[in-house]
Design a protein around this motif. Structure first.
Motif, PDB file in Angstrom:
ATOM      1  N   LYS A  67       0.812  -1.219   0.000  1.00 32.69           N
ATOM      2  CA  LYS A  67       0.000   0.000   0.000  1.00 32.69           C
ATOM      3  C   LYS A  67       0.846   1.270   0.000  1.00 32.69           C
ATOM      4  CE  LYS A  67      -2.391  -1.638   3.405  1.00 32.69           C
ATOM      5  NZ  LYS A  67      -3.237  -1.820   4.555  1.00 32.69           N
ATOM      6  N   ASP A  68       1.871   1.292   0.832  1.00 32.83           N
ATOM      7  CA  ASP A  68       2.694   2.500   0.935  1.00 32.83           C
ATOM      8  C   ASP A  68       3.405   2.806  -0.385  1.00 32.83           C
ATOM      9  OD1 ASP A  68       1.941   2.750   3.559  1.00 32.83           O
ATOM     10  OD2 ASP A  68       3.704   1.673   4.327  1.00 32.83           O
ATOM     11  N   VAL A  70       2.517   1.748  -3.377  1.00 25.41           N
ATOM     12  CA  VAL A  70       1.518   2.072  -4.401  1.00 25.41           C
ATOM     13  C   VAL A  70       1.093   3.528  -4.276  1.00 25.41           C
ATOM     14  CG1 VAL A  70      -0.855   1.610  -5.164  1.00 25.41           C
ATOM     15  CG2 VAL A  70       0.691  -0.289  -4.698  1.00 25.41           C
ATOM     16  N   SER A  71       0.856   3.995  -3.057  1.00 25.06           N
ATOM     17  CA  SER A  71       0.474   5.401  -2.888  1.00 25.06           C
ATOM     18  C   SER A  71       1.624   6.325  -3.283  1.00 25.06           C
ATOM     19  CB  SER A  71       0.026   5.675  -1.461  1.00 25.06           C
ATOM     20  OG  SER A  71       1.076   5.471  -0.555  1.00 25.06           O
ATOM     21  N   TYR A  72       2.862   5.910  -2.989  1.00 30.40           N
ATOM     22  CA  TYR A  72       4.027   6.698  -3.417  1.00 30.40           C
ATOM     23  C   TYR A  72       4.097   6.757  -4.947  1.00 30.40           C
ATOM     24  CZ  TYR A  72       8.864   7.723  -4.593  1.00 30.40           C
ATOM     25  OH  TYR A  72       9.983   8.260  -5.166  1.00 30.40           O
ATOM     26  N   ILE A  74       1.617   6.367  -7.150  1.00 25.86           N
ATOM     27  CA  ILE A  74       0.519   7.184  -7.673  1.00 25.86           C
ATOM     28  C   ILE A  74       0.833   8.662  -7.481  1.00 25.86           C
ATOM     29  CG2 ILE A  74      -1.900   7.811  -7.311  1.00 25.86           C
ATOM     30  CD1 ILE A  74      -2.393   4.813  -6.745  1.00 25.86           C
ATOM     31  N   ASP A  75       1.361   9.012  -6.318  1.00 28.61           N
ATOM     32  CA  ASP A  75       1.752  10.393  -6.045  1.00 28.61           C
ATOM     33  C   ASP A  75       2.839  10.845  -7.019  1.00 28.61           C
ATOM     34  OD1 ASP A  75       1.707  12.819  -4.488  1.00 28.61           O
ATOM     35  OD2 ASP A  75       3.648  12.171  -3.664  1.00 28.61           O
TER      36      ASP A  75
END
Length: 190
Positions: A67-68, A70-72, A74-75
């Motif tokens: 999750k971490d 993936v969010s990085y 996407i950001d």
């Protein structure tokens, strides 16, 4: 570090066979290709759905477990898109113009496009070519070096031309994608 093609392949194969994750990814890829091969041979819809479900589950599992990251990612992607919108690359701009030239030839030769779609294409392509030739003349007249990004981004006219061109190309691409989707579903369900 400069490597030839075979050295790069050797590094990739060494990775694929040296770790559990690499072997797992290799097996999943081989299974996916086997499913695609079965689909070509038997042409069953169940195989198509099964392949889509397997790939979807794999992607969701990887995203949930990381999750971490993936969010990085996407950001990072969103920041890259915003950076490109505000500070566009001339290499990509020239690539867009090259693509537009190919699409003009396709539009002229196509008998499947409707008159309305052809008019939209010609209008967008005409505007993009006008902006491209304005870009070239502005670069020549102002003596801007295309390799120097500071000169490019401090010239308001050149930056505005490239940004508007990119905007028009993106709007045209979205419109074309939806047009083809509409045609596909109309043909499938009529």
């Amino acid at each position: 570090m400069f490597m030839n093609f075979f050295e790069k392949l050797q590094i990739i194969f060494k990775y694929a066979l040296s770790s559990f994750l690499g072997i797992e990814l290799l097996i999943l890829t081989l299974l996916f290709f086997i499913l695609l091969g079965l689909n070509i041979k038997y042409k069953k819809k169940i195989i198509n759905y099964f392949a889509i479900i397997v790939v979807g589950m794999f992607i969701v599992t990887v995203m949930v477990l990381n999750k971490d990251y993936v969010s990085y990612c996407i950001d990072f992607l969103l920041k890259g898109i915003m950076k490109y919108i505000y500070f566009p690359s001339t290499v990509i701009y020239f690539s867009i113009i090259f693509l537009i030239t190919i699409f003009i030839v396709i539009t002229v030769l196509s008998k499947k496009l409707t008159l309305f779609k052809k008019v939209i294409n010609y209008l967008c392509f005409g505007i993009l070519y006008f902006l491209f030739f304005s870009f070239i003349s502005s670069v020549i007249n102002s003596g801007v070096n295309l390799a120097d990004k500071v000169q490019l981004y401090t010239n308001d006219l050149i930056l505005a031309i490239v940004q508007i061109s990119n905007f028009i190309f993106i709007v045209w691409s979205i419109y074309t994608a939806f047009w083809y989707l509409f045609k596909y579903f109309k043909r499938k369900y009529d």
